[in-house]
Design a protein around this motif. Sequence first.
Motif, short mmCIF file in Angstrom:
data_model
loop_
_atom_site.label_atom_id
_atom_site.label_comp_id
_atom_site.label_asym_id
_atom_site.label_seq_id
_atom_site.Cartn_x
_atom_site.Cartn_y
_atom_site.Cartn_z
N GLN A 258 32.12 37.16 54.70
CA GLN A 258 32.64 38.31 53.94
C GLN A 258 34.13 38.46 54.17
O GLN A 258 34.89 38.78 53.25
CB GLN A 258 31.90 39.59 54.35
N MET A 259 34.59 38.24 55.41
CA MET A 259 36.02 38.32 55.72
C MET A 259 36.78 37.21 54.98
O MET A 259 37.87 37.45 54.44
CB MET A 259 36.24 38.20 57.22
N LYS A 260 36.18 36.02 54.93
CA LYS A 260 36.82 34.94 54.18
C LYS A 260 36.86 35.27 52.69
O LYS A 260 37.86 35.01 52.01
CB LYS A 260 36.07 33.62 54.41
N LEU A 261 35.77 35.85 52.20
CA LEU A 261 35.72 36.24 50.79
C LEU A 261 36.83 37.23 50.47
O LEU A 261 37.49 37.14 49.43
CB LEU A 261 34.35 36.85 50.45
N ASP A 262 37.06 38.19 51.36
CA ASP A 262 38.12 39.18 51.15
C ASP A 262 39.49 38.49 51.07
O ASP A 262 40.32 38.83 50.22
CB ASP A 262 38.11 40.20 52.29
N ALA A 263 39.72 37.50 51.94
CA ALA A 263 41.00 36.79 51.91
C ALA A 263 41.16 36.03 50.60
O ALA A 263 42.23 36.06 49.97
CB ALA A 263 41.08 35.83 53.10
N TYR A 264 40.11 35.35 50.16
CA TYR A 264 40.17 34.61 48.89
C TYR A 264 40.36 35.57 47.71
O TYR A 264 41.08 35.26 46.76
CB TYR A 264 38.90 33.78 48.70
N ARG A 265 39.72 36.73 47.76
CA ARG A 265 39.91 37.71 46.69
C ARG A 265 41.37 38.14 46.62
O ARG A 265 41.92 38.33 45.53
CB ARG A 265 39.03 38.94 46.95
N ARG A 266 41.98 38.32 47.76
CA ARG A 266 43.39 38.73 47.78
C ARG A 266 44.27 37.64 47.19
O ARG A 266 45.25 37.92 46.47
CB ARG A 266 43.81 39.08 49.20
N VAL A 267 43.94 36.38 47.47
CA VAL A 267 44.69 35.27 46.88
C VAL A 267 44.50 35.26 45.36
O VAL A 267 45.47 35.10 44.61
CB VAL A 267 44.25 33.94 47.50
N PHE A 268 43.25 35.46 44.92
CA PHE A 268 42.99 35.56 43.48
C PHE A 268 43.83 36.67 42.85
O PHE A 268 44.43 36.49 41.79
CB PHE A 268 41.50 35.85 43.24
N GLY A 269 43.82 37.84 43.50
CA GLY A 269 44.58 38.98 42.97
C GLY A 269 46.06 38.67 42.86
O GLY A 269 46.72 39.06 41.89
N ALA A 270 46.60 37.97 43.86
CA ALA A 270 48.02 37.62 43.83
C ALA A 270 48.32 36.67 42.68
O ALA A 270 49.32 36.82 41.96
CB ALA A 270 48.43 36.99 45.16
N LEU A 271 47.45 35.67 42.48
CA LEU A 271 47.66 34.73 41.38
C LEU A 271 47.57 35.44 40.02
O LEU A 271 48.34 35.14 39.10
CB LEU A 271 46.64 33.60 41.45
N ARG A 272 46.64 36.39 39.91
CA ARG A 272 46.51 37.15 38.66
C ARG A 272 47.72 38.05 38.44
O ARG A 272 48.03 38.41 37.31
CB ARG A 272 45.23 37.97 38.66
N SER A 273 48.38 38.45 39.53
CA SER A 273 49.54 39.35 39.43
C SER A 273 50.84 38.59 39.23
O SER A 273 51.91 39.21 39.23
CB SER A 273 49.63 40.22 40.69
N GLY A 274 50.77 37.26 39.12
CA GLY A 274 51.97 36.49 38.82
C GLY A 274 52.50 35.63 39.94
O GLY A 274 53.56 35.01 39.78
#
Length: 391
Positions: A15-31
Amino acid sequence: MDTSTPIGRLSAHRQMKLDAYRRVFGALRSGARSRRDIERLTGLSWGATSQCVKGLLDAGIVRETGRLEGGGADGRRATGLGFTGNRYLVAAVQVRRNGLHAVVADLGGNAVEELRCDFAGEPDGAKLPEELDRLLGRLRSAGGLCEVRLVLSGAVDEARGIWFASPQFPGISGFAAAGLARRRSEFSWRFEHDIVALAREVRQRTQTTENGVFLHLGPGVGMAVWQRGEFLRGAHGFANEIGHLPGGGRMRCACGRTGCLESEFYLGAIGAACRLPELPPDLERWHAGLSAAELERVYRYLEPRIAKLLAIAGGIFDPAEIILAGEIAAPFLERLETAGDALLAERFSGAAIGFRTAVVAAGDAARGSARQGAVELGDTVLAELLGGGGI
């Protein structure tokens, strides 16, 4: 791909790894365009950022796009990153009276393909699966699709995947996602109400509050409500059907009852009440050819009825803002913005409900649904890969 993978079954570590990957996804979606950009936007360490990016590259979710000119956001020379555009795709298909409008998005929510496919004749619910097959066969990106989302008007139970009825699409009665899944099992199928998808796209383009109401005129009346940033659906997905509240009028509604609020916004009702020549059925051009005097009659007809809608939406949901859009309102948006502000200020003087109008275009509902589908599919892909040790 099974897009129903239960994220809650992951271990605490994953779950902690998933949270980190989600944050990376969010950053890529934000430009974010590079590892340094991701590190800066997410707050992750350089090591964690590099590990996540490597996992996404190895899984084929992200690709390197070459050296960036001038470097990343911090000016350093860097290797560009972007979502892979030929796999893990979502198609949102808006079903309209005159045809289908599809938008295909990658995991970043970026549109990679858009296609319209007109019906050969009158809309026919029995032939809709064939029309969908024809559309999917024309999509260049169909080989990378994981999910197809149908964006539908009328009575839609999103949770169970059932389209009960629609004034725009006669012949629909209990149309189910399960039947489509049996026919085309290579995709997951989801249903979404078109007004919710359209409201999501409007919210994406403009800064909105955490609590609001979106009203859409044309044809009929559609509504989407969000509270604390989440859209209300209701127990059966019908929370958007404000148009079928009794409005006291005498017009017969497409649902078969008399006096529904939305029946006063049909082109036939407007034309009869305002003594107009027969209006063209094309909603985007319904006002073409009307004189200034005729448009003024239409505005005077619409204003008190829109005021009634604003009073209902403001009184029931206590929103921070109300947004009005739609083809019926389109010729009068500037005047309605002033009138709506004044009405809400008078009726809800202590509530300070904001009001504004928005311009929407064909395909916006499909774009909003595809963008949301990309977010949800991204979570599923990550959870599936983490659960299976793929990243």
